[in-house]
Design an enzyme around this catalytic site. Structure first.
Site, mmCIF file in Angstrom:
data_model
loop_
_atom_site.group_PDB
_atom_site.id
_atom_site.type_symbol
_atom_site.label_atom_id
_atom_site.label_comp_id
_atom_site.label_asym_id
_atom_site.label_seq_id
_atom_site.Cartn_x
_atom_site.Cartn_y
_atom_site.Cartn_z
ATOM 1 N N LYS A 10 35.130 10.565 61.620
ATOM 2 C CA LYS A 10 34.485 11.793 62.100
ATOM 3 C C LYS A 10 34.798 12.990 61.210
ATOM 4 O O LYS A 10 33.960 13.864 61.008
ATOM 5 C CB LYS A 10 34.938 12.092 63.533
ATOM 6 C CG LYS A 10 34.391 11.089 64.530
ATOM 7 C CD LYS A 10 34.286 11.691 65.938
ATOM 8 C CE LYS A 10 33.611 10.726 66.880
ATOM 9 N NZ LYS A 10 34.547 9.840 67.606
ATOM 10 N N ASP A 69 34.256 6.759 48.424
ATOM 11 C CA ASP A 69 35.612 6.234 48.484
ATOM 12 C C ASP A 69 36.489 7.218 47.733
ATOM 13 O O ASP A 69 36.087 7.758 46.697
ATOM 14 C CB ASP A 69 35.677 4.835 47.859
ATOM 15 C CG ASP A 69 36.923 4.095 48.315
ATOM 16 O OD1 ASP A 69 37.203 4.093 49.527
ATOM 17 O OD2 ASP A 69 37.632 3.526 47.461
ATOM 18 N N PHE A 150 42.897 16.616 57.497
ATOM 19 C CA PHE A 150 43.333 15.256 57.819
ATOM 20 C C PHE A 150 44.004 14.652 56.586
ATOM 21 O O PHE A 150 44.121 15.309 55.548
ATOM 22 C CB PHE A 150 42.133 14.404 58.268
ATOM 23 C CG PHE A 150 41.147 14.106 57.156
ATOM 24 C CD1 PHE A 150 40.254 15.068 56.724
ATOM 25 C CD2 PHE A 150 41.129 12.871 56.529
ATOM 26 C CE1 PHE A 150 39.354 14.807 55.701
ATOM 27 C CE2 PHE A 150 40.233 12.582 55.503
ATOM 28 C CZ PHE A 150 39.345 13.557 55.095
ATOM 29 N N TYR A 152 46.089 13.642 53.653
ATOM 30 C CA TYR A 152 47.181 14.274 52.906
ATOM 31 C C TYR A 152 47.025 15.795 52.819
ATOM 32 O O TYR A 152 47.734 16.456 52.058
ATOM 33 C CB TYR A 152 47.233 13.688 51.488
ATOM 34 C CG TYR A 152 47.529 12.205 51.443
ATOM 35 C CD1 TYR A 152 48.838 11.736 51.377
ATOM 36 C CD2 TYR A 152 46.500 11.258 51.491
ATOM 37 C CE1 TYR A 152 49.112 10.371 51.346
ATOM 38 C CE2 TYR A 152 46.757 9.898 51.465
ATOM 39 C CZ TYR A 152 48.065 9.466 51.393
ATOM 40 O OH TYR A 152 48.346 8.116 51.368
ATOM 41 N N ASP A 153 46.076 16.364 53.568
ATOM 42 C CA ASP A 153 45.750 17.793 53.428
ATOM 43 C C ASP A 153 46.956 18.733 53.514
ATOM 44 O O ASP A 153 47.040 19.702 52.769
ATOM 45 C CB ASP A 153 44.718 18.218 54.487
ATOM 46 C CG ASP A 153 43.298 17.854 54.093
ATOM 47 O OD1 ASP A 153 43.095 17.454 52.930
ATOM 48 O OD2 ASP A 153 42.404 17.975 54.932
ATOM 49 N N LYS A 173 37.560 24.594 51.860
ATOM 50 C CA LYS A 173 37.995 23.317 51.277
ATOM 51 C C LYS A 173 36.851 22.649 50.503
ATOM 52 O O LYS A 173 37.044 22.170 49.383
ATOM 53 C CB LYS A 173 38.524 22.380 52.379
ATOM 54 C CG LYS A 173 38.950 21.019 51.852
ATOM 55 C CD LYS A 173 39.418 20.069 52.941
ATOM 56 C CE LYS A 173 39.541 18.658 52.380
ATOM 57 N NZ LYS A 173 39.820 17.643 53.404
ATOM 58 N N HIS A 178 37.537 17.346 46.123
ATOM 59 C CA HIS A 178 37.016 16.161 45.441
ATOM 60 C C HIS A 178 35.668 15.739 46.025
ATOM 61 O O HIS A 178 34.697 15.559 45.323
ATOM 62 C CB HIS A 178 38.056 15.034 45.577
ATOM 63 C CG HIS A 178 38.664 14.938 46.952
ATOM 64 N ND1 HIS A 178 39.303 15.985 47.553
ATOM 65 C CD2 HIS A 178 38.676 13.940 47.869
ATOM 66 C CE1 HIS A 178 39.702 15.629 48.769
ATOM 67 N NE2 HIS A 178 39.327 14.397 48.983
ATOM 68 N N ARG A 179 35.615 15.603 47.377
ATOM 69 C CA ARG A 179 34.382 15.136 48.012
ATOM 70 C C ARG A 179 33.288 16.198 47.908
ATOM 71 O O ARG A 179 32.138 15.899 47.656
ATOM 72 C CB ARG A 179 34.660 14.782 49.477
ATOM 73 C CG ARG A 179 33.556 14.019 50.142
ATOM 74 C CD ARG A 179 33.998 13.345 51.439
ATOM 75 N NE ARG A 179 35.091 14.006 52.085
ATOM 76 C CZ ARG A 179 36.361 13.584 52.062
ATOM 77 N NH1 ARG A 179 36.689 12.472 51.446
ATOM 78 N NH2 ARG A 179 37.306 14.267 52.644
HETATM 79 P P1 IMP Z 1 38.549 7.317 52.002
HETATM 80 O O1 IMP Z 1 38.323 6.318 50.956
HETATM 81 O O2 IMP Z 1 37.669 8.499 51.867
HETATM 82 O O3 IMP Z 1 38.567 6.750 53.398
HETATM 83 O O4 IMP Z 1 39.990 7.928 51.780
HETATM 84 C C1 IMP Z 1 41.161 7.111 51.736
HETATM 85 C C2 IMP Z 1 42.332 7.930 52.234
HETATM 86 O O5 IMP Z 1 42.536 9.042 51.366
HETATM 87 C C3 IMP Z 1 42.163 8.527 53.625
HETATM 88 O O6 IMP Z 1 42.583 7.634 54.618
HETATM 89 C C4 IMP Z 1 43.035 9.744 53.560
HETATM 90 O O7 IMP Z 1 44.384 9.392 53.821
HETATM 91 C C5 IMP Z 1 42.945 10.162 52.108
HETATM 92 N N1 IMP Z 1 41.927 11.229 51.952
HETATM 93 C C6 IMP Z 1 40.621 11.102 51.618
HETATM 94 N N2 IMP Z 1 40.012 12.287 51.566
HETATM 95 C C7 IMP Z 1 40.960 13.190 51.897
HETATM 96 C C8 IMP Z 1 40.944 14.609 52.035
HETATM 97 O O8 IMP Z 1 39.923 15.293 51.871
HETATM 98 N N3 IMP Z 1 42.118 15.187 52.368
HETATM 99 C C9 IMP Z 1 43.257 14.476 52.576
HETATM 100 N N4 IMP Z 1 43.330 13.169 52.481
HETATM 101 C C10 IMP Z 1 42.189 12.513 52.141
#
Ligand code: IMP
Length: 199
Positions: A10, A69, A150, A152-153, A173, A178-179
């Site tokens: 979410k 990812d 959420f 490592y923020d 943010k 990155h995203r």
């Molecule tokens: P995912 O591949 O996007 O699910 O990210 C893998 C893991 O990286 C997540 O379970 C988080 O622990 C961490 N992560 C991904 N994006 C973020 C972010 O924007 N902030 C903090 N941790 C993140």
């Protein structure tokens, strides 16, 4: 017109919806799709996992699909947890377990540099259409700072702002994350793609 975001998360969905809010399309997530087998993220790179997720989900659902990812790379740990960011502290671990592990492994280390990298893949039922990536560099704090976000923020302080991601509002943010960066690169392409579908 529909675009499926291949996630159940979410927090991520909220971020992505926000960034795509200017587009006149219906955004679906995996929470609305029933009986879809989970894609196993077993590739060694975030590119591999993002592409696999987008392609397999688009093939099975017949929707245009966006999948991302993210890896979290800590310099002093030779890039760990990297592609295994979600499971750094073990298979069933929480976000907090991962943060605690990162802080513990960096105890006494001077180099606290780290970065996030996201790859976004856009696919149709016929296959991969495009990928883009985004990165943000910063340092790991000595303790949790901030309560938003959420993952490592609360232990990642971005170079651009001097604040941790957990101290920022979501718009702030997205500007540097990155995203956010990966999405900003792919959005013009997706807008164009949907426009061409309209004619
Ligand atoms: P995912 O591949 O996007 O699910 O990210 C893998 C893991 O990286 C997540 O379970 C988080 O622990 C961490 N992560 C991904 N994006 C973020 C972010 O924007 N902030 C903090 N941790 C993140």
């Amino acid at each position: 017109m529909n675009l499926l975001i291949a996630t159940h998360n979410k927090d991520k969905l909220k971020e992505i919806k926000n960034l795509l809010s200017s587009m006149n399309i219906t955004i679906l997530s995996l929470n609305e799709i029933k009986n879809l087998p989970e894609v196993i993220e077993d590739r060694e790179t975030i590119e591999g996992n993002a592409i696999k997720k987008a392609v397999e989900t688009a093939e099975k659902t017949k929707y245009l699909t966006l999948a991302d990812d993210t890896g979290f790379f800590i310099d002093a740990l030779d890039g760990a947890p990297g592609v295994f960011a979600a499971r750094f502290a073990g298979d069933q671990c929480s976000y907090k377990d991962n943060r605690d592990k990162a802080l513990k492994e960096l105890e006494g280390k001077e180099n606290r540099r780290a970065h996030f990298r996201t790859v976004i893949a856009f696919a149709s039922p016929a296959g991969l259409i495009k990928t883009e990536s985004g990165e943000v560099f910063g340092t790991i704090t000595h303790k949790e700072v901030g309560t938003k976000g959420f993952g490592y923020d609360s232990i990642f302080r971005a170079d651009e702002s001097g604040k941790t991601f957990a101290e920022m509002g979501s718009n702030e943010k997205h500007e540097i994350s990155h995203r956010g960066r990966a999405l900003k690169k792919i959005i013009p392409f997706i807008v164009d793609y949907f426009k061409k579908l309209e004619v």
